[in-house]
Design a protein around this motif. Structure first.
Motif, PDB file in Angstrom:
ATOM      1  N   LYS A  83      29.935  59.745  25.577  1.00 17.35           N
ATOM      2  CA  LYS A  83      31.033  60.699  25.659  1.00 17.35           C
ATOM      3  C   LYS A  83      32.100  60.301  24.638  1.00 17.35           C
ATOM      4  O   LYS A  83      32.201  59.146  24.224  1.00 17.35           O
ATOM      5  CB  LYS A  83      31.628  60.705  27.071  1.00 17.35           C
ATOM      6  CG  LYS A  83      30.704  61.285  28.139  1.00 17.35           C
ATOM      7  CD  LYS A  83      30.545  62.783  27.954  1.00 17.35           C
ATOM      8  CE  LYS A  83      29.653  63.385  29.022  1.00 17.35           C
ATOM      9  NZ  LYS A  83      30.292  63.366  30.341  1.00 17.35           N
ATOM     10  N   VAL A  99      41.884  73.160  33.687  1.00 22.04           N
ATOM     11  CA  VAL A  99      41.144  71.885  33.746  1.00 22.04           C
ATOM     12  C   VAL A  99      42.104  70.741  34.073  1.00 22.04           C
ATOM     13  O   VAL A  99      41.781  69.863  34.890  1.00 22.04           O
ATOM     14  CB  VAL A  99      40.401  71.617  32.421  1.00 22.04           C
ATOM     15  CG1 VAL A  99      39.814  70.205  32.412  1.00 22.04           C
ATOM     16  CG2 VAL A  99      39.295  72.641  32.220  1.00 22.04           C
ATOM     17  N   ALA A 103      33.050  74.933  34.155  1.00 17.46           N
ATOM     18  CA  ALA A 103      33.818  73.955  34.925  1.00 17.46           C
ATOM     19  C   ALA A 103      34.925  74.631  35.725  1.00 17.46           C
ATOM     20  O   ALA A 103      35.091  74.370  36.925  1.00 17.46           O
ATOM     21  CB  ALA A 103      34.402  72.898  33.994  1.00 17.46           C
ATOM     22  N   ASN A 136      31.286  75.190  28.333  1.00 18.89           N
ATOM     23  CA  ASN A 136      31.625  73.993  29.109  1.00 18.89           C
ATOM     24  C   ASN A 136      32.857  74.211  29.978  1.00 18.89           C
ATOM     25  O   ASN A 136      32.870  73.896  31.174  1.00 18.89           O
ATOM     26  CB  ASN A 136      31.860  72.804  28.166  1.00 18.89           C
ATOM     27  CG  ASN A 136      30.571  72.122  27.765  1.00 18.89           C
ATOM     28  OD1 ASN A 136      29.549  72.770  27.572  1.00 18.89           O
ATOM     29  ND2 ASN A 136      30.612  70.817  27.629  1.00 18.89           N
ATOM     30  N   GLN A 137      33.885  74.761  29.369  1.00 18.45           N
ATOM     31  CA  GLN A 137      35.146  74.912  30.093  1.00 18.45           C
ATOM     32  C   GLN A 137      35.056  75.999  31.157  1.00 18.45           C
ATOM     33  O   GLN A 137      35.552  75.844  32.273  1.00 18.45           O
ATOM     34  CB  GLN A 137      36.266  75.229  29.108  1.00 18.45           C
ATOM     35  CG  GLN A 137      36.431  74.143  28.059  1.00 18.45           C
ATOM     36  CD  GLN A 137      37.600  74.409  27.150  1.00 18.45           C
ATOM     37  OE1 GLN A 137      38.497  73.580  27.054  1.00 18.45           O
ATOM     38  NE2 GLN A 137      37.628  75.543  26.481  1.00 18.45           N
ATOM     39  N   GLU A 153      41.759  68.260  37.262  1.00 18.31           N
ATOM     40  CA  GLU A 153      41.667  66.810  37.111  1.00 18.31           C
ATOM     41  C   GLU A 153      42.756  66.101  37.913  1.00 18.31           C
ATOM     42  O   GLU A 153      42.514  65.038  38.488  1.00 18.31           O
ATOM     43  CB  GLU A 153      41.736  66.425  35.634  1.00 18.31           C
ATOM     44  CG  GLU A 153      40.493  66.817  34.845  1.00 18.31           C
ATOM     45  CD  GLU A 153      40.508  66.280  33.429  1.00 18.31           C
ATOM     46  OE1 GLU A 153      41.535  65.711  33.009  1.00 18.31           O
ATOM     47  OE2 GLU A 153      39.489  66.426  32.730  1.00 18.31           O
ATOM     48  N   MET A 185      30.505  69.037  31.170  1.00 10.65           N
ATOM     49  CA  MET A 185      31.872  69.110  31.673  1.00 10.65           C
ATOM     50  C   MET A 185      31.902  69.499  33.147  1.00 10.65           C
ATOM     51  O   MET A 185      32.692  68.959  33.931  1.00 10.65           O
ATOM     52  CB  MET A 185      32.677  70.110  30.846  1.00 10.65           C
ATOM     53  CG  MET A 185      34.172  70.052  31.084  1.00 10.65           C
ATOM     54  SD  MET A 185      35.005  71.010  29.799  1.00 10.65           S
ATOM     55  CE  MET A 185      36.676  70.866  30.374  1.00 10.65           C
ATOM     56  N   ARG A 186      31.027  70.397  33.534  1.00 10.93           N
ATOM     57  CA  ARG A 186      30.915  70.773  34.950  1.00 10.93           C
ATOM     58  C   ARG A 186      30.383  69.600  35.765  1.00 10.93           C
ATOM     59  O   ARG A 186      30.832  69.345  36.897  1.00 10.93           O
ATOM     60  CB  ARG A 186      30.001  71.979  35.094  1.00 10.93           C
ATOM     61  CG  ARG A 186      29.606  72.331  36.528  1.00 10.93           C
ATOM     62  CD  ARG A 186      30.782  72.915  37.295  1.00 10.93           C
ATOM     63  NE  ARG A 186      30.366  73.323  38.615  1.00 10.93           N
ATOM     64  CZ  ARG A 186      30.766  72.780  39.759  1.00 10.93           C
ATOM     65  NH1 ARG A 186      31.627  71.766  39.741  1.00 10.93           N
ATOM     66  NH2 ARG A 186      30.340  73.221  40.912  1.00 10.93           N
ATOM     67  N   ASP A 209      30.829  66.462  35.054  1.00 16.90           N
ATOM     68  CA  ASP A 209      31.945  65.514  35.167  1.00 16.90           C
ATOM     69  C   ASP A 209      32.900  65.941  36.272  1.00 16.90           C
ATOM     70  O   ASP A 209      33.367  65.115  37.067  1.00 16.90           O
ATOM     71  CB  ASP A 209      32.693  65.407  33.842  1.00 16.90           C
ATOM     72  CG  ASP A 209      31.919  64.653  32.783  1.00 16.90           C
ATOM     73  OD1 ASP A 209      31.016  63.881  33.157  1.00 16.90           O
ATOM     74  OD2 ASP A 209      32.204  64.833  31.591  1.00 16.90           O
ATOM     75  N   MET A 210      33.214  67.224  36.321  1.00 16.37           N
ATOM     76  CA  MET A 210      34.104  67.736  37.362  1.00 16.37           C
ATOM     77  C   MET A 210      33.520  67.475  38.752  1.00 16.37           C
ATOM     78  O   MET A 210      34.227  67.039  39.668  1.00 16.37           O
ATOM     79  CB  MET A 210      34.325  69.242  37.179  1.00 16.37           C
ATOM     80  CG  MET A 210      35.325  69.591  36.104  1.00 16.37           C
ATOM     81  SD  MET A 210      37.013  69.247  36.645  1.00 16.37           S
ATOM     82  CE  MET A 210      37.925  70.178  35.430  1.00 16.37           C
ATOM     83  N   THR A 270      37.213  64.773  31.943  1.00 11.12           N
ATOM     84  CA  THR A 270      36.366  65.589  31.091  1.00 11.12           C
ATOM     85  C   THR A 270      36.718  65.423  29.612  1.00 11.12           C
ATOM     86  O   THR A 270      37.669  64.733  29.262  1.00 11.12           O
ATOM     87  CB  THR A 270      36.512  67.080  31.458  1.00 11.12           C
ATOM     88  OG1 THR A 270      37.808  67.527  31.033  1.00 11.12           O
ATOM     89  CG2 THR A 270      36.365  67.304  32.963  1.00 11.12           C
ATOM     90  N   GLU A 271      35.941  66.108  28.782  1.00 13.33           N
ATOM     91  CA  GLU A 271      36.190  66.127  27.341  1.00 13.33           C
ATOM     92  C   GLU A 271      36.978  67.371  26.936  1.00 13.33           C
ATOM     93  O   GLU A 271      36.791  67.908  25.841  1.00 13.33           O
ATOM     94  CB  GLU A 271      34.859  66.091  26.592  1.00 13.33           C
ATOM     95  CG  GLU A 271      34.098  64.782  26.742  1.00 13.33           C
ATOM     96  CD  GLU A 271      32.810  64.769  25.951  1.00 13.33           C
ATOM     97  OE1 GLU A 271      32.608  63.831  25.161  1.00 13.33           O
ATOM     98  OE2 GLU A 271      31.995  65.704  26.111  1.00 13.33           O
TER      99      GLU A 271
END
Length: 309
Positions: free
Chosen positions: A77, A298, A198, A194-195, A302, A258-259, A261-262, A268-269
């Motif tokens: 990552k 996001v 997520a 990705n976003q 987080e 990214m999802r 990671d959530m 996330t990135e």
């Protein structure tokens, strides 16, 4: 030159796919997976699994001095990149070729600044639908890697020897004529997919069908198209169509990193995606309202899982 030894750093989804395929088709000792001591102990104790099969990787510590690898692949990552560069130093020699499978449009220059731009080939991984939960990876489509110099009308020696290796291993690849264009196309896709996946807590299926999530995704991608014209890349509607067709072939139950990671309450990135789009939008006076909304959402999500820890 012939590539005989391959080093891989990073055992996320892409790292496992690469390490498994290469280890299955080359002598075990010629494929090195670079890990620190604590990770090696954990992997050897609990294993790494790919589609239900335990992987038998050749783990090598960063401090192990040995003959440099012919090919080094970064699969970490972005927030792990600086440490990975340090950990990979002993793998790099005069003739080592380096590929970076990281998201975004900046990792090659960051790696090259320390390890040498003359060793770098630009790289994009696309079409993978892998899902990694703890130490278990599952996927239906392994996708392919696209790599090359920035311009590949005529293949360089580095491009040719990597292509020869991938042909030998039957690993899917493509050498686009314009790697900058392909990198920006993947950046456009990631910024949208990705976003959105997520923020809407969905999967690929959630943005493969008409609805609010897909509309948000495409709006974020169109903002990247507008930005690309300011930097001379000039993405267009044909690029949007190309990447939407790539997306349509992914397993609907899969989800981007990214999802994942959530779902695991990891940072996330987001800075690589909407963060970059917003920065470039301000620099070139291009409105990026969708990416600003995604970035804010996001950040809020987080913060919520930070409070749950």
């Amino acid at each position: 030159m012939t590539i005989r030894t391959v080093s891989i750093i990073g055992l996320g989804a892409l790292g496992i796919i690469f390490a498994k395929h290469f280890s299955d088709n080359l002598p075990k000792g010629d494929v090195r997976v670079i890990v620190n001591q604590s990770r090696r102990q954990r992997y050897e104790k609990y294993g790494i699994y790919c589609n239900g099969e335990r992987c038998d990787f050749n783990y090598v510590l960063p401090e192990s001095e040995q003959k440099p690898a012919d090919l080094l692949i970064f699969c970490v990552k972005f927030n792990q990149l600086q440490q990975a560069i340090e950990d990979a130093r002993y793998q790099v020699g005069e003739h080592t070729i380096i590929l970076s499978a990281l998201n975004g449009i900046s990792s090659e220059e960051i790696i090259g600044k320390t390890l040498g731009m003359e060793k770098i080939l630009y790289c994009v991984a696309q079409g993978m639908d892998a899902v990694k939960i703890e130490n278990k990876l599952t996927y239906k489509n392994m996708g392919m890697i696209c790599f090359g110099e920035k311009e590949n009308t005529t293949w360089s020696e580095k491009v040719t020897v990597v292509a020869d290796l991938l042909d030998k291993l039957k690993f899917p690849y493509e050498v686009p004529k314009d790697m900058d264009h392909r990198l920006w196309g993947k950046f456009m896709l990631n910024t949208g997919v990705n976003q959105t996946v997520a923020v809407f807590s969905t999967n690929y299926g959630g943005i493969q069908v008409e609805g609010e999530a897909r509309e948000v995704m495409i709006a974020a991608m169109r903002e990247v198209i507008a930005l690309s014209h300011k930097v001379g890349i000039n993405l267009g509607e044909s690029d949007l169509t190309y990447w939407l067709n790539v997306l349509a072939k992914l397993n609907p139950l899969g989800m981007p990193s990214m999802r994942q990671d959530m779902a695991a309450n990891r940072k996330t990135e987001v800075g690589l995606f909407s963060g970059t789009a917003i920065y470039l939008g301000r620099q070139y006076h291009v409105p990026t309202p969708t990416n600003e909304w995604l970035y804010q959402k996001v950040q809020e999500m987080e913060k919520d899982f930070d409070m749950q820890k």
